[in-house]
Motif scaffolding. Structure first.
Motif, PDB file in Angstrom:
ATOM      1  N   LYS A  86       0.858  -1.203   0.000  1.00 55.11           N
ATOM      2  CA  LYS A  86       0.000   0.000   0.000  1.00 55.11           C
ATOM      3  C   LYS A  86       0.881   1.235   0.000  1.00 55.11           C
ATOM      4  O   LYS A  86       1.123   1.828   1.068  1.00 55.11           O
ATOM      5  N   PRO A  87       1.349   1.662  -1.174  1.00 55.04           N
ATOM      6  CA  PRO A  87       2.296   2.786  -1.219  1.00 55.04           C
ATOM      7  C   PRO A  87       1.703   4.108  -0.722  1.00 55.04           C
ATOM      8  O   PRO A  87       2.449   5.038  -0.439  1.00 55.04           O
ATOM      9  N   GLU A  88       0.364   4.160  -0.565  1.00 52.00           N
ATOM     10  CA  GLU A  88      -0.276   5.423  -0.182  1.00 52.00           C
ATOM     11  C   GLU A  88      -0.312   5.648   1.338  1.00 52.00           C
ATOM     12  O   GLU A  88      -0.741   6.713   1.794  1.00 52.00           O
ATOM     13  N   ILE A  89       0.114   4.715   2.126  1.00 54.42           N
ATOM     14  CA  ILE A  89       0.029   4.887   3.588  1.00 54.42           C
ATOM     15  C   ILE A  89       0.923   6.049   4.062  1.00 54.42           C
ATOM     16  O   ILE A  89       1.906   6.374   3.415  1.00 54.42           O
ATOM     17  N   PRO A  90       0.562   6.653   5.222  1.00 46.11           N
ATOM     18  CA  PRO A  90       1.387   7.744   5.769  1.00 46.11           C
ATOM     19  C   PRO A  90       2.807   7.268   6.060  1.00 46.11           C
ATOM     20  O   PRO A  90       3.076   6.064   6.074  1.00 46.11           O
ATOM     21  N   THR A  91       3.685   8.221   6.326  1.00 44.90           N
ATOM     22  CA  THR A  91       5.081   7.860   6.596  1.00 44.90           C
ATOM     23  C   THR A  91       5.184   7.117   7.933  1.00 44.90           C
ATOM     24  O   THR A  91       4.292   7.225   8.791  1.00 44.90           O
ATOM     25  N   PHE A  92       6.282   6.428   8.117  1.00 44.24           N
ATOM     26  CA  PHE A  92       6.561   5.724   9.367  1.00 44.24           C
ATOM     27  C   PHE A  92       6.522   6.722  10.522  1.00 44.24           C
ATOM     28  O   PHE A  92       5.932   6.462  11.575  1.00 44.24           O
ATOM     29  N   GLU A  93       7.142   7.881  10.300  1.00 43.91           N
ATOM     30  CA  GLU A  93       7.250   8.902  11.341  1.00 43.91           C
ATOM     31  C   GLU A  93       5.868   9.349  11.817  1.00 43.91           C
ATOM     32  O   GLU A  93       5.668   9.610  13.000  1.00 43.91           O
ATOM     33  N   VAL A  94       4.914   9.435  10.872  1.00 43.27           N
ATOM     34  CA  VAL A  94       3.550   9.852  11.235  1.00 43.27           C
ATOM     35  C   VAL A  94       2.857   8.739  12.012  1.00 43.27           C
ATOM     36  O   VAL A  94       2.249   8.971  13.066  1.00 43.27           O
ATOM     37  N   ASP A 202      13.700   9.172  10.099  1.00 42.93           N
ATOM     38  CA  ASP A 202      14.258  10.290  10.864  1.00 42.93           C
ATOM     39  C   ASP A 202      14.995   9.753  12.110  1.00 42.93           C
ATOM     40  O   ASP A 202      14.381   9.053  12.930  1.00 42.93           O
ATOM     41  N   PRO A 203      16.286  10.049  12.239  1.00 49.21           N
ATOM     42  CA  PRO A 203      17.066   9.517  13.376  1.00 49.21           C
ATOM     43  C   PRO A 203      16.462   9.864  14.734  1.00 49.21           C
ATOM     44  O   PRO A 203      16.584   9.097  15.692  1.00 49.21           O
ATOM     45  N   ASP A 204      15.764  11.018  14.819  1.00 48.46           N
ATOM     46  CA  ASP A 204      15.146  11.396  16.085  1.00 48.46           C
ATOM     47  C   ASP A 204      14.019  10.408  16.443  1.00 48.46           C
ATOM     48  O   ASP A 204      13.835  10.048  17.612  1.00 48.46           O
ATOM     49  N   VAL A 205      13.307   9.973  15.429  1.00 49.87           N
ATOM     50  CA  VAL A 205      12.215   9.010  15.657  1.00 49.87           C
ATOM     51  C   VAL A 205      12.806   7.668  16.102  1.00 49.87           C
ATOM     52  O   VAL A 205      12.303   7.019  17.029  1.00 49.87           O
ATOM     53  N   ILE A 206      13.901   7.284  15.478  1.00 54.65           N
ATOM     54  CA  ILE A 206      14.570   6.032  15.864  1.00 54.65           C
ATOM     55  C   ILE A 206      15.036   6.133  17.309  1.00 54.65           C
ATOM     56  O   ILE A 206      14.831   5.205  18.104  1.00 54.65           O
ATOM     57  N   HIS A 207      15.598   7.278  17.662  1.00 57.57           N
ATOM     58  CA  HIS A 207      16.077   7.498  19.016  1.00 57.57           C
ATOM     59  C   HIS A 207      14.923   7.359  20.031  1.00 57.57           C
ATOM     60  O   HIS A 207      15.052   6.697  21.066  1.00 57.57           O
ATOM     61  N   ARG A 208      13.799   7.986  19.703  1.00 59.69           N
ATOM     62  CA  ARG A 208      12.639   7.918  20.612  1.00 59.69           C
ATOM     63  C   ARG A 208      12.107   6.489  20.741  1.00 59.69           C
ATOM     64  O   ARG A 208      11.698   6.048  21.813  1.00 59.69           O
ATOM     65  N   LEU A 209      12.114   5.788  19.616  1.00 59.64           N
ATOM     66  CA  LEU A 209      11.627   4.408  19.658  1.00 59.64           C
ATOM     67  C   LEU A 209      12.553   3.510  20.481  1.00 59.64           C
ATOM     68  O   LEU A 209      12.087   2.649  21.233  1.00 59.64           O
ATOM     69  N   ARG A 210      13.846   3.741  20.344  1.00 57.20           N
ATOM     70  CA  ARG A 210      14.807   2.952  21.130  1.00 57.20           C
ATOM     71  C   ARG A 210      14.579   3.184  22.623  1.00 57.20           C
ATOM     72  O   ARG A 210      14.639   2.251  23.422  1.00 57.20           O
ATOM     73  N   LYS A 211      14.301   4.448  22.964  1.00 54.75           N
ATOM     74  CA  LYS A 211      14.025   4.787  24.363  1.00 54.75           C
ATOM     75  C   LYS A 211      12.742   4.115  24.839  1.00 54.75           C
ATOM     76  O   LYS A 211      12.648   3.616  25.951  1.00 54.75           O
ATOM     77  N   PHE A 212      11.749   4.124  23.938  1.00 53.40           N
ATOM     78  CA  PHE A 212      10.457   3.515  24.255  1.00 53.40           C
ATOM     79  C   PHE A 212      10.617   2.015  24.548  1.00 53.40           C
ATOM     80  O   PHE A 212      10.067   1.491  25.514  1.00 53.40           O
ATOM     81  N   TYR A 213      11.395   1.335  23.712  1.00 52.41           N
ATOM     82  CA  TYR A 213      11.512  -0.115  23.854  1.00 52.41           C
ATOM     83  C   TYR A 213      12.456  -0.556  24.980  1.00 52.41           C
ATOM     84  O   TYR A 213      12.358  -1.690  25.450  1.00 52.41           O
ATOM     85  N   LYS A 214      13.366   0.339  25.369  1.00 49.56           N
ATOM     86  CA  LYS A 214      14.424  -0.085  26.300  1.00 49.56           C
ATOM     87  C   LYS A 214      13.897  -0.848  27.533  1.00 49.56           C
ATOM     88  O   LYS A 214      14.355  -1.965  27.810  1.00 49.56           O
ATOM     89  N   PRO A 215      12.936  -0.279  28.282  1.00 47.10           N
ATOM     90  CA  PRO A 215      12.488  -1.020  29.475  1.00 47.10           C
ATOM     91  C   PRO A 215      11.841  -2.369  29.144  1.00 47.10           C
ATOM     92  O   PRO A 215      12.005  -3.341  29.888  1.00 47.10           O
TER      93      PRO A 215
END
Ligand SMILES: Nc1ncnc2c1ncn2[C@@H]1O[C@H](COP(=O)(O)OS(=O)(=O)O)[C@@H](OP(=O)(O)O)[C@H]1O
Length: 237
Positions: A86-94, A202-215
């Motif tokens: 589905k190429p029309e889906i929003p971006t990962f970041e969204v 976006d590296p900032d999104v990756i950073h936030r996700l890494r923080k989210f998953y850490k615990p």
């Protein structure tokens, strides 16, 4: 893999079958003879709430194998797969955020929810002891397929038939491939739909996700007694 194991894998199974269909299929699966193992592969079982209870009621002594990879990479891989259809889906970041300004991750988005492995494992541990579950590292499976396969064979109580000599690394694909299997003349690599290049996130999104998953990752390491070292990785593809 040939003797002493014969894999009875239903080739036409669709992942989205209902449970009733799956249970009906159980009756059409070939009977397992002495010296044979029957295997079934459905990634979504791990994250399906009813699965442990139902599988336990069917076979209490079953052995379970779960391949896990860094949940951030897994989420991006999941998104890449959906995007290809589905190429029309929003971006990962969204999709990743409920509220990006507040940094609120959308844990209800399946690509993210599936990576909360501790949560899913808790559900399985209500029914199965840890000794019946093998966790295979998706990252190790790429760099040392024979090593991971040795653990799988030991866990299943099999002779170590699959070894280093069965693999070679395909640089173009970035994955190991199977050398010429006994019953075929061609080597076997991942199909076109696997090992796709992931979009740049976006590296900032990756950073936030890494923080989210850490615990959750820490909890998962504690529950399994295995450190998958996802915090040590430089970045996610
Ligand atoms: N041998 C091996 N070692 C390590 N990793 C592997 C291997 N085979 C498949 N993969 C990766 O698994 C991703 C596909 O998983 P899926 O759950 O979509 O596959 S499936 O639904 O079971 O067909 C897919 O992820 P992407 O690379 O993001 O496409 C594959 O790279």
């Amino acid at each position: 893999m040939s003797d002493p194991v014969e894999k009875n894998l239903p080739k036409t199974r669709r992942e989205k079958e209902s449970w009733d269909e799956k249970f009906l299929r159980r009756n059409v699966m070939p009977k397992t003879l002495d010296g044979q193992l029957t295997m079934e592969k459905t990634p979504s079982y791990f994250v399906t709430n009813e699965a442990p209870k139902r599988i336990h009621s069917m076979a209490k002594d079953i052995k379970l194998i779960v391949v896990v990879r860094n949940p951030v990479t897994r989420a991006i891989s999941d998104y890449t797969q959906t995007l290809s259809k589905k190429p029309e889906i929003p971006t990962f970041e969204v999709l990743a955020f409920k509220n990006r300004t507040l940094g609120l991750i959308d844990a209800s988005w399946s690509a993210i929810r599936i990576g909360i492995y501790a949560l899913h494992l808790e559900n399985w541990l209500q029914y199965f002891p840890l000794s019946q579950i093998l966790f295979v590292s998706g990252e190790r499976l790429i760099v040392d397929p024979a090593g991971e396969m040795a653990k799988v064979q030991d866990f299943l109580g099999l002779k170590r038939v699959v070894t280093e000599k069965h693999f070679y690394f395909n640089k173009t694909k970035g994955f190991p491939c199977l050398k010429k299997p006994e019953d075929s003349s061609a080597p076997r690599c991942l199909g076109k739909s696997k090992g796709r290049t992931h979009p740049r996130i976006d590296p900032d999104v990756i950073h936030r996700l890494r923080k989210f998953y850490k615990p959750f990752n820490m909890m998962f390491y504690q529950m399994t007694g295995q450190d998958f070292q996802w915090e040590q990785e430089e970045g996610d593809k």
